[in-house]
Motif scaffolding. Structure first.
Motif, PDB file in Angstrom:
ATOM      1  N   SER A   1       0.914  -1.082   0.060  1.00 42.18           N
ATOM      2  CA  SER A   1      -0.197  -0.125   0.052  1.00 42.18           C
ATOM      3  C   SER A   1       0.845   1.325   0.107  1.00 42.18           C
ATOM      4  CB  SER A   1      -0.938   0.128   1.138  1.00 42.18           C
ATOM      5  OG  SER A   1      -1.522   1.204   1.506  1.00 42.18           O
ATOM      6  N   PHE A   2       0.405   2.215  -0.678  1.00 43.17           N
ATOM      7  CA  PHE A   2       1.289   3.535  -0.621  1.00 43.17           C
ATOM      8  C   PHE A   2       1.091   4.165   0.778  1.00 43.17           C
ATOM      9  CE2 PHE A   2      -2.717   5.353  -2.227  1.00 43.17           C
ATOM     10  CZ  PHE A   2      -2.542   6.390  -1.647  1.00 43.17           C
ATOM     11  N   ARG A   3       0.247   4.000   1.236  1.00 42.78           N
ATOM     12  CA  ARG A   3       0.187   4.486   2.684  1.00 42.78           C
ATOM     13  C   ARG A   3       0.435   6.163   2.745  1.00 42.78           C
ATOM     14  NH1 ARG A   3      -0.805   0.539   5.620  1.00 42.78           N
ATOM     15  NH2 ARG A   3       0.345  -1.504   5.339  1.00 42.78           N
ATOM     16  N   PRO A   4      -0.326   6.817   2.522  1.00 36.15           N
ATOM     17  CA  PRO A   4      -0.210   8.281   2.061  1.00 36.15           C
ATOM     18  C   PRO A   4       0.356   8.996   3.377  1.00 36.15           C
ATOM     19  CG  PRO A   4      -2.299   7.743   1.502  1.00 36.15           C
ATOM     20  CD  PRO A   4      -1.994   6.474   2.257  1.00 36.15           C
ATOM     21  N   ARG A   5       0.395   8.486   4.574  1.00 35.13           N
ATOM     22  CA  ARG A   5       0.802   9.204   5.819  1.00 35.13           C
ATOM     23  C   ARG A   5       2.332   8.879   5.666  1.00 35.13           C
ATOM     24  NH1 ARG A   5      -2.124   6.736  11.032  1.00 35.13           N
ATOM     25  NH2 ARG A   5      -2.140   8.881  11.738  1.00 35.13           N
TER      26      ARG A   5
ATOM     27  N   GLU B   1     -11.060  17.308  -2.796  1.00 38.54           N
ATOM     28  CA  GLU B   1      -9.871  18.289  -2.507  1.00 38.54           C
ATOM     29  C   GLU B   1      -9.120  17.942  -1.187  1.00 38.54           C
ATOM     30  OE1 GLU B   1     -12.065  19.821  -5.918  1.00 38.54           O
ATOM     31  OE2 GLU B   1     -12.574  19.006  -4.078  1.00 38.54           O
ATOM     32  N   LEU B   2     -10.077  17.599  -0.089  1.00 36.71           N
ATOM     33  CA  LEU B   2      -9.651  17.163   1.288  1.00 36.71           C
ATOM     34  C   LEU B   2      -8.720  15.991   1.232  1.00 36.71           C
ATOM     35  CD1 LEU B   2      -9.390  17.700   4.180  1.00 36.71           C
ATOM     36  CD2 LEU B   2     -11.715  16.761   4.449  1.00 36.71           C
ATOM     37  N   ASP B   3      -9.181  14.931   0.370  1.00 32.51           N
ATOM     38  CA  ASP B   3      -8.369  13.877   0.211  1.00 32.51           C
ATOM     39  C   ASP B   3      -7.097  13.969  -0.266  1.00 32.51           C
ATOM     40  OD1 ASP B   3      -7.303  11.305  -0.904  1.00 32.51           O
ATOM     41  OD2 ASP B   3      -9.273  10.269  -0.024  1.00 32.51           O
ATOM     42  N   SER B   4      -7.095  14.910  -1.459  1.00 33.67           N
ATOM     43  CA  SER B   4      -5.955  15.046  -2.115  1.00 33.67           C
ATOM     44  C   SER B   4      -4.805  15.762  -1.264  1.00 33.67           C
ATOM     45  CB  SER B   4      -6.077  15.959  -3.405  1.00 33.67           C
ATOM     46  OG  SER B   4      -6.847  15.232  -4.508  1.00 33.67           O
ATOM     47  N   ALA B   5      -5.424  16.771  -0.647  1.00 34.03           N
ATOM     48  CA  ALA B   5      -4.650  17.531   0.343  1.00 34.03           C
ATOM     49  C   ALA B   5      -3.936  16.860   1.294  1.00 34.03           C
ATOM     50  CB  ALA B   5      -5.305  18.808   0.865  1.00 34.03           C
ATOM     51  N   LEU B   6      -4.762  15.771   2.138  1.00 34.91           N
ATOM     52  CA  LEU B   6      -4.257  15.166   3.168  1.00 34.91           C
ATOM     53  C   LEU B   6      -3.269  14.144   2.466  1.00 34.91           C
ATOM     54  CD1 LEU B   6      -7.383  14.713   5.286  1.00 34.91           C
ATOM     55  CD2 LEU B   6      -5.308  15.964   5.880  1.00 34.91           C
ATOM     56  N   THR B   7      -3.492  13.579   1.381  1.00 33.06           N
ATOM     57  CA  THR B   7      -2.720  12.715   0.809  1.00 33.06           C
ATOM     58  C   THR B   7      -1.386  13.106   0.625  1.00 33.06           C
ATOM     59  OG1 THR B   7      -4.647  11.388  -0.258  1.00 33.06           O
ATOM     60  CG2 THR B   7      -2.523  10.969  -1.248  1.00 33.06           C
ATOM     61  N   LEU B   8      -1.338  14.177   0.160  1.00 27.36           N
ATOM     62  CA  LEU B   8       0.016  14.875  -0.101  1.00 27.36           C
ATOM     63  C   LEU B   8       0.710  15.661   1.115  1.00 27.36           C
ATOM     64  CD1 LEU B   8      -1.267  16.573  -3.539  1.00 27.36           C
ATOM     65  CD2 LEU B   8       0.518  14.788  -3.210  1.00 27.36           C
TER      66      LEU B   8
ATOM     67  N   ALA C   1       6.291  16.157  -7.030  1.00 30.38           N
ATOM     68  CA  ALA C   1       7.201  14.930  -7.010  1.00 30.38           C
ATOM     69  C   ALA C   1       6.237  13.913  -5.908  1.00 30.38           C
ATOM     70  CB  ALA C   1       8.492  15.343  -6.163  1.00 30.38           C
ATOM     71  N   GLU C   2       5.681  14.513  -4.815  1.00 25.39           N
ATOM     72  CA  GLU C   2       4.799  13.700  -3.908  1.00 25.39           C
ATOM     73  C   GLU C   2       3.744  12.897  -4.560  1.00 25.39           C
ATOM     74  OE1 GLU C   2       6.631  16.816  -1.265  1.00 25.39           O
ATOM     75  OE2 GLU C   2       5.995  16.602  -3.070  1.00 25.39           O
ATOM     76  N   ALA C   3       3.023  13.663  -5.711  1.00 27.81           N
ATOM     77  CA  ALA C   3       1.977  13.079  -6.214  1.00 27.81           C
ATOM     78  C   ALA C   3       2.490  11.844  -7.120  1.00 27.81           C
ATOM     79  CB  ALA C   3       1.413  14.259  -7.275  1.00 27.81           C
ATOM     80  N   LYS C   4       3.612  12.065  -7.714  1.00 25.52           N
ATOM     81  CA  LYS C   4       4.144  10.802  -8.635  1.00 25.52           C
ATOM     82  C   LYS C   4       4.548   9.655  -7.562  1.00 25.52           C
ATOM     83  CE  LYS C   4       7.644   9.511 -12.002  1.00 25.52           C
ATOM     84  NZ  LYS C   4       7.664   8.287 -11.249  1.00 25.52           N
ATOM     85  N   MET C   5       4.907   9.798  -6.500  1.00 24.22           N
ATOM     86  CA  MET C   5       5.108   8.956  -5.320  1.00 24.22           C
ATOM     87  C   MET C   5       3.766   8.119  -5.305  1.00 24.22           C
ATOM     88  SD  MET C   5       7.630  10.734  -2.908  1.00 24.22           S
ATOM     89  CE  MET C   5       7.394   9.523  -1.555  1.00 24.22           C
ATOM     90  N   VAL C   6       2.675   8.973  -4.902  1.00 23.62           N
ATOM     91  CA  VAL C   6       1.261   8.334  -4.572  1.00 23.62           C
ATOM     92  C   VAL C   6       0.795   7.707  -5.841  1.00 23.62           C
ATOM     93  CG1 VAL C   6      -1.036   9.110  -4.189  1.00 23.62           C
ATOM     94  CG2 VAL C   6       0.865  10.240  -2.880  1.00 23.62           C
ATOM     95  N   ALA C   7       1.004   7.978  -6.998  1.00 18.86           N
ATOM     96  CA  ALA C   7       0.310   7.357  -8.050  1.00 18.86           C
ATOM     97  C   ALA C   7       1.219   6.151  -8.237  1.00 18.86           C
ATOM     98  CB  ALA C   7       0.389   8.356  -9.408  1.00 18.86           C
ATOM     99  N   ASP C   8       2.364   6.184  -8.223  1.00 20.46           N
ATOM    100  CA  ASP C   8       3.144   4.931  -8.342  1.00 20.46           C
ATOM    101  C   ASP C   8       2.896   3.829  -7.329  1.00 20.46           C
ATOM    102  OD1 ASP C   8       4.334   6.151 -10.552  1.00 20.46           O
ATOM    103  OD2 ASP C   8       6.229   6.517  -9.488  1.00 20.46           O
ATOM    104  N   GLY C   9       2.554   4.391  -6.100  1.00 20.19           N
ATOM    105  CA  GLY C   9       2.304   3.356  -5.124  1.00 20.19           C
ATOM    106  C   GLY C   9       0.792   2.781  -5.413  1.00 20.19           C
ATOM    107  N   TYR C  10       0.143   3.790  -5.746  1.00 21.21           N
ATOM    108  CA  TYR C  10      -1.332   2.943  -5.965  1.00 21.21           C
ATOM    109  C   TYR C  10      -1.118   1.996  -7.137  1.00 21.21           C
ATOM    110  CZ  TYR C  10      -6.251   3.095  -8.126  1.00 21.21           C
ATOM    111  OH  TYR C  10      -7.177   2.667  -8.633  1.00 21.21           O
ATOM    112  N   ALA C  11      -0.333   2.242  -8.282  1.00 20.00           N
ATOM    113  CA  ALA C  11      -0.400   1.332  -9.263  1.00 20.00           C
ATOM    114  C   ALA C  11       0.205   0.050  -8.811  1.00 20.00           C
ATOM    115  CB  ALA C  11       0.554   1.723 -10.481  1.00 20.00           C
TER     116      ALA C  11
END
Length: 326
Positions: A5-9, A70-77, A172-182
């Protein structure tokens, strides 16, 4: 198997050196210096939005979000907004979000009727929302702070996330999240037997909505994109969904939702949404093959339908795996 899991935290655990490097790189690529500060804290960038180009701070510090995505996006990042609207649920902020992450976020009103005075009082330097939600308030919001709107919400959530990340200076953080999701998607598909087996399993998503007909979700909505990413099949009825969103039926027609697996959620009161009537006593429901085979699963509406983001998606993937390997 143990799924990744990419685990946003985990984004918060990025080393201080890495964070500093990302910040310096961002400041160095400013398209509008606009700052006398050596740190570049007042430098701006231009973000393309549904309302045209908008100049925002390179590193906004006081962000207000006006919808659940938008809340999910902000907290994820790793960004805690200073203010956010609440969904029409008793929990206020959606219950799948960790309490420590939403603690101290100022509630600025119901999602469709944000309190502009409360928003202004927070002195934001960035507002995130969508045109479909608050396009009629764009002029007022823009007077308060630079306002970045995507065109829509739901189905284009991944594209919207990239816009949110650009506005927040978190590419840069967004790419980490997208890669982790994949990676997580690939693990779930493998755990469920591989692409061929997964594609042969037809799945439906049903939503009971207070004051409306029962929705059989089509292929152009948030949850449909996650099912598609995993590679799950969808029954032919989903092709009849209006604008790809949903095909609405009465309790007597719920058998049209039958599939190998059926997930269902409820928005509002179970009785007023016809959930109790449909699942509790209706023969139409009990005669469905999915019900007879024990392949019907009740899921949290706040997570599966209302969340709309990578943090929610990560949790949904875990629940899909848990349900479908039974």
């Amino acid at each position: 198997m143990t799924l990744r899991s990419f685990r946003p935290r985990a984004l918060a655990a990025v080393s201080l050196t890495a964070v500093a490097a990302l910040a310096l790189a961002a400041c160095g690529s400013s398209d509008d210096s606009g700052s006398d500060s050596a740190s570049g804290s007042d430098a701006t960038r231009t973000v393309k939005t549904a309302m045209g180009d908008v100049k925002v701070k390179k590193a906004p510090q006081r962000v207000v979000v006006l919808d659940t995505a938008e809340l999910d996006s902000a907290l994820t990042l790793g960004v805690k907004p200073v203010g956010a609207t609440h969904a029409d649920v008793t929990s206020g902020f959606l219950n799948y979000l960790p309490k420590d992450q939403v603690a101290d976020i100022e509630d600025v009103g119901q999602m469709m009727t944000p309190n502009l005075e409360a928003i202004a009082g927070l002195k934001p330097d960035l507002i995130l929302t969508s045109k479909i939600r608050h396009g009629d308030k764009y002029a007022e919001l823009s007077k308060i702070a630079p306002t970045v709107m995507t065109e829509n919400t739901g189905y284009p959530w991944k594209e919207n996330f990239r816009v949110h990340a650009e506005a927040l200076g978190k590419e840069a953080e967004a790419k980490m999240v997208a890669d982790g999701y994949a990676d997580h998607v690939a693990d779930v598909t493998k755990a469920l037997g591989g692409k061929e087996k997964v594609a042969a399993t037809e799945v439906n998503m049903v939503r009971f909505v207070e004051g409306a007909d029962i929705r059989i979700y089509g292929k152009k909505n948030y949850i449909a994109t996650i099912l598609a990413d995993v590679g799950l099949g969808r029954p032919a009825i989903t092709d009849k969904a209006k604008d790809g969103f949903s095909y609405d039926v009465s309790p007597e027609k719920i058998d049209l939702a039958d599939a190998d697996v059926v997930f269902h959620s409820t928005y509002g009161d179970p009785k007023k949404s016809k959930e109790t009537e449909t699942t509790g006593s209706g023969l139409w429901w009990k005669n469905m093959d999915a019900v007879k085979n024990g392949k019907v699963f009740a899921v949290d509406d706040q997570l599966w339908i209302q969340g709309i983001g990578y943090t929610a998606a990560d949790k949904i993937l875990g629940e899909l795996h848990k349900s479908l390997v039974k």
